[in-house]
Each structure stands twice: as structure tokens, then as C-alpha cells.
Design an enzyme around this catalytic site. Structure first.
Site, short mmCIF file in Angstrom:
data_model
loop_
_atom_site.label_atom_id
_atom_site.label_comp_id
_atom_site.label_asym_id
_atom_site.label_seq_id
_atom_site.Cartn_x
_atom_site.Cartn_y
_atom_site.Cartn_z
N LYS A 51 0.83 -1.20 0.00
CA LYS A 51 0.00 0.00 0.00
C LYS A 51 0.87 1.26 0.00
O LYS A 51 0.63 2.20 -0.77
CB LYS A 51 -0.93 0.01 1.22
CG LYS A 51 -2.08 -0.98 1.18
CD LYS A 51 -2.85 -0.94 2.48
CE LYS A 51 -3.99 -1.97 2.51
NZ LYS A 51 -4.73 -1.93 3.79
N ALA A 69 -1.24 0.92 6.66
CA ALA A 69 -1.49 -0.11 7.67
C ALA A 69 -2.46 -1.13 7.11
O ALA A 69 -3.27 -0.83 6.24
CB ALA A 69 -2.05 0.51 8.95
N ASP A 70 -2.34 -2.35 7.61
CA ASP A 70 -3.29 -3.40 7.27
C ASP A 70 -3.55 -4.21 8.52
O ASP A 70 -2.61 -4.65 9.19
CB ASP A 70 -2.74 -4.29 6.15
CG ASP A 70 -3.82 -5.19 5.59
OD1 ASP A 70 -4.61 -4.72 4.77
OD2 ASP A 70 -3.87 -6.38 5.99
N THR A 71 -4.82 -4.41 8.85
CA THR A 71 -5.21 -5.09 10.09
C THR A 71 -6.02 -6.34 9.79
O THR A 71 -6.92 -6.30 8.95
CB THR A 71 -6.02 -4.14 10.99
OG1 THR A 71 -5.24 -2.98 11.28
CG2 THR A 71 -6.41 -4.82 12.31
N GLY A 106 -0.02 -4.72 10.28
CA GLY A 106 1.24 -4.41 9.63
C GLY A 106 1.26 -2.91 9.42
O GLY A 106 0.29 -2.32 8.94
#
Length: 197
Positions: A51, A69-71, A106
Site C-alpha cells: 500500500k 497499515a493493514d489489520t 502491519g
């Protein structure tokens, strides 16, 4: 240096606002498919890096920083995404009921000088035992549908949480302590910036 948040998430925006950082939003719009055999932690870190890289590539040569961010909600090594329908939502809540699960985020900050720096943040969350009626009532609201694991800890589903170990803001979608550390290390500290004498 200008900061771009590579996300359309209102929750991430609210959290970044909370620490007084100036930024603008620009979603990455990338393929978020998980690779065969990819571990959950590796997956969220890769997503955050991709991203950030996608948005940074649109601004080549500009002095901008990109935060991404990635959740994901993880139980039994399975990644629970956003529920597609009521049936899937019920299945997710049934799996989380009375058990502990992980919320992994992340985090990646990309700057022209420093390249990309990533971090993986984990929070353990334990749910109370949920009845079918509780799950049905929750799924009748607007809250679960755009959230990983089919719940939002900052809303009604906060009543489902019996304990939490780690960052609360991570479960909402952006771990603030780690985010602030990454930003301030690159001179993007916002309202928390310490002025030198």
C-alpha cells in the site's frame, strides 16, 4: 514533509487525528489477496508495504511520506476479513465467542530518504461467550460489515471483550504508540513534537 495516509478508513483517520498529525488520505487500491501458505503476520506486513509503495509511486520525486497499515483478525491461524453477509458474520462471531484471538496490524512508513520501515503489532483479545441472540442483534446493526473479524471494539462489540493484552488502538486499526514512534523518528511528530531549546 507532507504525510499521506494510504487508507480510506475513517477509524485510522480518527486515530491519526488523535495524535495531532497533519495528513491527507489517499487509498492505495491494490490487490489484497492472501498468498497460498502465507502466514498472517507476513500477509499484513506485505499489505502495508505494498500500500505504501503504491501510493509513493504516484508521487515520485515529491517530498512526501506515506503511512500505510493493514489489520487482520486471526484465530487458529485463519485470517478473518470483513464478513460478506449475515451467514459469514455469524460464523465469525461463533468462532470468536468465548475464546482468545489475535489482532495483527502491519504498519509501514515510506519516505524518499529513508525508504520503507515496517513493524508488526499484535494484540490479544478475549471474548465472552456469545449467545446466538446476541450475535443476531449485533449483525442487525451497521457496525460489523466493514470491519475485520466482523466486529468493532470501539462500538457495541466492546461489550463482547472480557480482556485485552496489548494496544487497544491496534484493534481499532492503527497502533498509536508504534505509529508515533515511526513518524517522530522521521521528523513527523505533529502535536507531540518535542521542541529543542
Amino acid at each position: 514533509m507532507d504525510l499521506i495516509l494510504a487508507s480510506a478508513s475513517p477509524r485510522r483517520s480518527e486515530l491519526l487525528d488523535q495524535i495531532g498529525v497533519s495528513y491527507r488520505c489517499e487509498p492505495a487500491d491494490i490487490d489484497e489477496s492472501r498468498r497460498d501458505g502465507e502466514k498472517p503476520g507476513d500477509y499484513v506486513l506485505r499489505m502495508a508495504r505494498e500500500k505504501a509503495a503504491a501510493v509513493a509511486a504516484r508521487h515520485g520525486g515529491e517530498q512526501i511520506a506515506v503511512l500505510a497499515a493493514d489489520t487482520s483478525v486471526v484465530i487458529d491461524e485463519d485470517v478473518l476479513g470483513k464478513p460478506a453477509d449475515r451467514f459469514e458474520g455469524l460464523g465469525m462471531l461463533a468462532r470468536l465467542s468465548g475464546r482468545s484471538h489475535s489482532v495483527l496490524t502491519g504498519l509501514c512508513l515510506h519516505t524518499p530518504e529513508g525508504g520503507s520501515e515496517g513493524e508488526l503489532v499484535e494484540t490479544r483479545v478475549e471474548f465472552i461467550q456469545l449467545s446466538r441472540e446476541m450475535c443476531e442483534a449485533y449483525l442487525a446493526t451497521d457496525e460489523p460489515w466493514d470491519k475485520a473479524g466482523g466486529y468493532g471494539i470501539q462500538g457495541l462489540a466492546g461489550a463482547f471483550v472480557s480482556s485485552i493484552e496489548g494496544s487497544y488502538s491496534n484493534v481499532v486499526g492503527l497502533p498509536l504508540a508504534q505509529t508515533w514512534r515511526l513518524l517522530s523518528a522521521r521528523g513527523i511528530a505533529g502535536a507531540l513534537e518535542v521542541k529543542s531549546e
